[in-house]
Every structure is written in C-alpha cells, then in structure tokens.
Design a protein around this motif. Structure first.
Motif, mmCIF file in Angstrom:
data_model
loop_
_atom_site.group_PDB
_atom_site.id
_atom_site.type_symbol
_atom_site.label_atom_id
_atom_site.label_comp_id
_atom_site.label_asym_id
_atom_site.label_seq_id
_atom_site.Cartn_x
_atom_site.Cartn_y
_atom_site.Cartn_z
ATOM 1 N N UNK A 12 0.841 -1.192 0.000
ATOM 2 C CA UNK A 12 0.000 0.000 0.000
ATOM 3 C C UNK A 12 0.881 1.249 0.000
ATOM 4 N N UNK A 13 0.337 2.342 -0.518
ATOM 5 C CA UNK A 13 1.062 3.612 -0.553
ATOM 6 C C UNK A 13 1.552 3.971 0.840
ATOM 7 N N UNK A 14 2.820 4.285 0.954
ATOM 8 C CA UNK A 14 3.423 4.670 2.222
ATOM 9 C C UNK A 14 4.032 3.519 3.005
ATOM 10 N N UNK A 15 3.646 2.273 2.687
ATOM 11 C CA UNK A 15 4.215 1.100 3.355
ATOM 12 C C UNK A 15 5.491 0.671 2.637
ATOM 13 N N UNK A 42 8.211 0.130 7.091
ATOM 14 C CA UNK A 42 7.413 1.300 7.411
ATOM 15 C C UNK A 42 5.967 0.899 7.200
ATOM 16 N N UNK A 43 5.153 1.070 8.223
ATOM 17 C CA UNK A 43 3.728 0.796 8.153
ATOM 18 C C UNK A 43 2.996 2.128 8.252
ATOM 19 N N UNK A 44 2.333 2.524 7.149
ATOM 20 C CA UNK A 44 1.585 3.781 7.123
ATOM 21 C C UNK A 44 0.101 3.552 6.867
ATOM 22 N N UNK A 45 -0.264 2.375 6.368
ATOM 23 C CA UNK A 45 -1.647 2.125 5.943
ATOM 24 C C UNK A 45 -2.572 1.638 7.063
ATOM 25 N N UNK A 46 -2.028 1.397 8.244
ATOM 26 C CA UNK A 46 -2.839 0.917 9.373
ATOM 27 C C UNK A 46 -2.143 1.288 10.678
ATOM 28 N N UNK A 47 -2.910 1.274 11.764
ATOM 29 C CA UNK A 47 -2.331 1.579 13.072
ATOM 30 C C UNK A 47 -1.478 0.442 13.607
ATOM 31 N N UNK A 48 -1.850 -0.804 13.259
ATOM 32 C CA UNK A 48 -1.071 -1.955 13.715
ATOM 33 C C UNK A 48 -1.226 -3.093 12.718
ATOM 34 N N UNK A 72 2.093 1.428 13.555
ATOM 35 C CA UNK A 72 2.310 2.485 12.558
ATOM 36 C C UNK A 72 3.661 3.152 12.815
ATOM 37 N N UNK A 73 4.414 3.364 11.753
ATOM 38 C CA UNK A 73 5.734 3.973 11.849
ATOM 39 C C UNK A 73 6.770 3.055 11.229
ATOM 40 N N UNK A 74 8.015 3.266 11.600
ATOM 41 C CA UNK A 74 9.126 2.505 11.029
ATOM 42 C C UNK A 74 9.857 1.727 12.106
ATOM 43 N N UNK A 75 10.488 0.633 11.698
ATOM 44 C CA UNK A 75 11.244 -0.181 12.633
ATOM 45 C C UNK A 75 11.996 -1.278 11.908
ATOM 46 N N UNK A 90 8.436 -14.888 1.318
ATOM 47 C CA UNK A 90 7.977 -13.497 1.281
ATOM 48 C C UNK A 90 7.787 -12.987 2.704
ATOM 49 N N UNK A 91 7.961 -11.685 2.851
ATOM 50 C CA UNK A 91 7.666 -10.986 4.096
ATOM 51 C C UNK A 91 6.474 -10.087 3.786
ATOM 52 N N UNK A 92 5.403 -10.265 4.575
ATOM 53 C CA UNK A 92 4.119 -9.632 4.268
ATOM 54 C C UNK A 92 3.522 -9.002 5.510
ATOM 55 N N UNK A 93 2.855 -7.855 5.320
ATOM 56 C CA UNK A 93 2.041 -7.274 6.389
ATOM 57 C C UNK A 93 0.705 -7.998 6.422
ATOM 58 N N UNK A 94 0.202 -8.283 7.633
ATOM 59 C CA UNK A 94 -1.125 -8.853 7.824
ATOM 60 C C UNK A 94 -1.901 -7.916 8.738
ATOM 61 N N UNK A 95 -3.023 -7.415 8.235
ATOM 62 C CA UNK A 95 -3.873 -6.505 9.005
ATOM 63 C C UNK A 95 -5.165 -7.256 9.312
ATOM 64 N N UNK A 96 -5.442 -7.413 10.594
ATOM 65 C CA UNK A 96 -6.603 -8.173 11.062
ATOM 66 C C UNK A 96 -6.625 -9.561 10.421
ATOM 67 N N UNK A 97 -5.463 -10.177 10.280
ATOM 68 C CA UNK A 97 -5.347 -11.527 9.772
ATOM 69 C C UNK A 97 -5.312 -11.680 8.267
#
Length: 113
Positions: A12-15, A42-48, A72-75, A90-97
């Motif tokens: 997503x944009x910003x991630x 960097x996670x910008x598209x969700x709070x967690x 949310x933020x960088x780390x 792959x390394x993937x963000x999971x939001x609410x599963x």
C-alpha cells in the motif's frame, strides 16, 4: 549469508519492507533449510499489523519465530522459518489476519517475480 534477489512487491502507498540480509542453515534456498531474515519496515496504511515471513504453497502457521507485531511507523524486524516444501519466500504485512502487501525474495524456483 544466503544470496537473494527481490521479486514481486505489492505494498500500500506509504508502506515499505526492505530485506537487508538472509542467513540459513543451507548455503542456498532449499527444502529443510531454516532461514532468518532481517530488514526494515514502514507501516503507514494501518495503526497496527503483523509482519510475517512465510513460504507460498503451504502452511507455515505455528512457527512462532515467523511473525512480529508492528505499529504504525518505522522499525526493524528479524523473522525465521523453515522451508518445508518448494515455494517462494515473502515478508508480508497482515492486518486483522488478512495479507496486506509484501515483498518476495529468493533465488531460482524460490523467487516469485
């Protein structure tokens, strides 16, 4: 260190997810190898979210070292998993599963382009 190329990326944009290094019990990506990946996000598209290291084509659940909670933020992240079958890491963000974008990496048949 295990040599790798970055493949398909959809975020997503910003991630962002940047793979910095991969270490393994095998010199290349191979079945039965255990791999540790380190990088930055960097996670910008969700709070967690959860950031996870998985292999396509099967289930890597219950591998306690392959996920990390992020806010949310960088780390940085450090994740590990075993490759139990031929698939693409792959390394993937999971939001609410649910998968919410990620980065594929690997070599040869272990790279999704």
């Amino acid at each position: 260190m295990v040599a790798f190329d970055v493949g398909k990326t959809n975020l997503h944009a910003g991630d962002s997810i940047t793979i910095r290094e991969v270490h393994g019990t095998r010199p290349d990506f191979a079945v039965d190898g255990i791999y540790r990946v380190r990088g930055d996000y960097t996670l910008a598209s969700a709070d967690k979210a959860t950031i996870g290291f998985n292999i396509t084509g099967g289930c890597t659940r219950n591998a306690t070292l392959n996920v990390q909670a992020v806010k949310r933020g960088s780390g940085t992240f450090e994740l590990a998993t075993k490759i139990a079958y031929v698939g693409q890491p792959h390394v993937t963000f999971y939001i609410e599963g649910n998968g919410s974008g990620g980065v594929y990496f690997g070599k040869g048949e272990y790279l999704q382009k």
